[in-house]
Design an enzyme around this catalytic site. Structure first.
Site, PDB file in Angstrom:
ATOM      1  CD  GLU A  33      -2.094 117.546  55.137  1.00 39.60           C
ATOM      2  OE1 GLU A  33      -2.760 117.214  56.340  1.00 39.60           O
ATOM      3  OE2 GLU A  33      -2.985 118.350  54.873  1.00 39.60           O
ATOM      4  CG  HIS A  34       0.495 112.463  56.261  1.00 41.05           C
ATOM      5  ND1 HIS A  34       0.247 110.903  56.282  1.00 41.05           N
ATOM      6  CD2 HIS A  34       0.494 112.832  55.170  1.00 41.05           C
ATOM      7  CE1 HIS A  34      -0.945 111.165  55.389  1.00 41.05           C
ATOM      8  NE2 HIS A  34      -1.239 112.105  54.715  1.00 41.05           N
ATOM      9  CB  THR A  35       3.462 117.148  61.168  1.00 44.42           C
ATOM     10  OG1 THR A  35       2.410 117.701  61.605  1.00 44.42           O
ATOM     11  CG2 THR A  35       4.489 116.519  60.541  1.00 44.42           C
ATOM     12  CB  SER A 127     -15.328 111.083  61.033  1.00 41.22           C
ATOM     13  OG  SER A 127     -13.436 111.282  59.978  1.00 41.22           O
ATOM     14  CD  GLU A 159     -12.110 108.455  63.465  1.00 46.76           C
ATOM     15  OE1 GLU A 159     -12.173 109.972  63.902  1.00 46.76           O
ATOM     16  OE2 GLU A 159     -11.932 107.731  62.818  1.00 46.76           O
ATOM     17  CG  ASP A 171      -8.717 114.536  61.716  1.00 42.55           C
ATOM     18  OD1 ASP A 171      -7.608 116.404  60.911  1.00 42.55           O
ATOM     19  OD2 ASP A 171      -9.063 114.179  61.220  1.00 42.55           O
ATOM     20  CE1 TYR A 220      -3.374 109.483  58.506  1.00 38.72           C
ATOM     21  CE2 TYR A 220      -3.289 107.898  60.413  1.00 38.72           C
ATOM     22  CZ  TYR A 220      -3.535 109.046  60.211  1.00 38.72           C
ATOM     23  OH  TYR A 220      -3.339 109.652  60.532  1.00 38.72           O
TER      24      TYR A 220
HETATM   25  C1  GLA Z   1      -6.030 112.400  58.445  1.00 37.18           C
HETATM   26  C2  GLA Z   1      -5.932 112.185  60.280  1.00 37.18           C
HETATM   27  C3  GLA Z   1      -5.195 113.231  60.612  1.00 37.18           C
HETATM   28  C4  GLA Z   1      -3.700 113.547  60.270  1.00 37.18           C
HETATM   29  C5  GLA Z   1      -4.084 113.556  58.587  1.00 37.18           C
HETATM   30  C6  GLA Z   1      -2.450 114.192  57.324  1.00 37.18           C
HETATM   31  O1  GLA Z   1      -6.618 113.677  58.433  1.00 37.18           O
HETATM   32  O2  GLA Z   1      -7.397 111.697  60.859  1.00 37.18           O
HETATM   33  O3  GLA Z   1      -4.793 112.803  61.914  1.00 37.18           O
HETATM   34  O4  GLA Z   1      -3.161 112.556  60.867  1.00 37.18           O
HETATM   35  O5  GLA Z   1      -4.608 112.231  58.534  1.00 37.18           O
HETATM   36  O6  GLA Z   1      -1.623 114.837  57.751  1.00 37.18           O
END
Ligand code: GLA
Length: 380
Positions: A33-35, A127, A159, A171, A220
């Site tokens: 996550e957040h990588t 989305s 996006e 995503d 974010y």
């Molecule tokens: C959201 C963003 C993704 C990712 C996650 C965190 O879903 O759209 O690209 O950065 O947060 O892992």
């Protein structure tokens, strides 16, 4: 939800039969996550909460009707540019624009009915699903010749440059390239994908706090900026290239908060690699430990959980049949993902439901999900 349902929506609103139908799934992220905006590793799975579109060519502007969101703003697919579409129509409009940009080919106007079973605001990528559904749809209708990986890149551009959200590629790639019964290890730098079957006898359970993700946008971007600054201090292209030793060696040169954020990203990349290894070797307890450590790192170092999300994860950890659980998606609200022994789904759900009410003083929502294939057009 299925193609008959969205075909009926089309007939009821526009009259006549739609010539084209497409579907794209939402996703959960099991770890990593957040990588993705640090060129790192992620481990999502596409889930059977999906967005369906049924369409036909239209002479006038593109007209949209969503069963859940109502009419979308009209736009002209052959000419629309950033700034010209509002509301949820920005996603299909952005795809029309980004597809034209990517291929140099014309994109025709459509009448489109949309119906979705993806929970909104839970962080499971509704989305990306709408982008990918329109991506595969136009790719077919206009014969653009793109594969799903290329369409995911188009969706990413949509996006970022049309909708205006500075997200990573996870995503779209998950919605584009998911595989039934599998999670996918994705290297977000090389875009290489490796599929791994979910642990035998386990199901994915989405445990939604139903807390709105209010701060998500600004926080974010702030996290992203910290990561970029940490990478710059370490002299690296991205945090994916940094080790913990290097981080500790330069700790004095960055703000404590920046250090903490980098700490999460570097350790999370390691956890994601270990998770992949544990999954391959069927080491179920290890999978649970890594998910727990990921959540703790997101709570303590990255600070993107909220008390309700922590309460949900703790409720899951203490429930029968829980293999592992953690927050999923960007955080700041939204949902947790749990891997749960199939035989224990009922006791798991009633235990988490009760425990979450007790701890958080509110009601959650729960979805037992299957991993499914990525975005595709479907024929009768
Ligand atoms: C959201 C963003 C993704 C990712 C996650 C965190 O879903 O759209 O690209 O950065 O947060 O892992």
């Amino acid at each position: 939800m299925n193609q008959d349902h969205v075909r009926r929506c089309f007939r009821a609103h526009f009259g006549g039969d739609p010539r084209h139908v497409a579907v794209a799934p939402g996703r959960v992220n099991l770890i990593g996550e957040h990588t993705d905006y640090n060129d790192g590793f992620v481990f999502p799975a596409a889930i059977d909460r999906e967005l369906w579109v049924a369409a036909d060519l239209a002479p006038g502007p593109t007209t949209l009707l969503s069963e859940q969101a109502g009419e979308g703003a009209n736009f002209d697919a052959p000419t629309v540019v950033p700034g010209q579409a509002s509301g949820w129509a920005a996603y299909p409009a952005g795809m029309a624009w980004a597809l034209r940009e990517a291929t140099g080919k014309p994109v025709p106007n459509l009448r489109v009915a949309v119906s979705s079973s993806i929970p909104l605001g839970s962080g499971v990528s509704s989305s990306a699903a709408i982008e990918m559904a329109f991506g595969v749809l136009w790719n077919r209708v206009a014969d653009l010749g793109l594969d799903n990986k290329a369409l995911a890149m188009v969706a990413h551009r949509c996006e970022r440059e049309f909708v205006g959200v500075n997200c990573g590629v996870m995503d779209m790639m998950a919605s584009a390239l998911g595989r039934a019964g599998h999670a996918m290890f994705l290297d977000t730098r090389t875009l290489d994908v490796r599929y791994a079957p979910l642990p035998e006898g386990t199901a994915i359970v989405l445990c939604d706090t139903r807390m709105p993700r209010t701060l998500a946008g600004s926080a974010y971007n702030e996290r992203r900026a910290r990561c970029e600054s940490a990478a710059a201090t370490l002299g690296k292209r991205a945090l994916r290239d940094a080790t913990l030793e290097e981080l500790f060696a330069r700790a004095g040169e960055m703000e404590p908060t920046t250090f903490q954020r980098a700490m999460h990203v570097i350790t999370e990349n390691d956890r994601t690699l270990s998770f992949s290894d544990a999954l391959e070797r069927g080491l179920t307890p290890r999978i649970g430990d890594l998910m727990r450590a990921s959540h703790d790192s997101l709570r303590v170092d990255y600070e993107v959980t909220i008390p309700e999300l922590d309460a949900m994860v703790e409720a899951a950890w203490s429930a029968p049949g829980c293999v592992g659980a953690r927050m999923t998606g960007a955080g700041f609200g939204g949902a947790a993902v749990a891997l749960v022994e199939q035989d224990a789904i009922e006791p798991f759900l009633s235990s988490v439901d009760a425990e979450f009410r007790l701890r958080a003083g509110r009601e959650g929502a729960f979805h037992v999900c299957a991993a499914v294939d990525g975005a595709r057009t479907v024929s009768r």
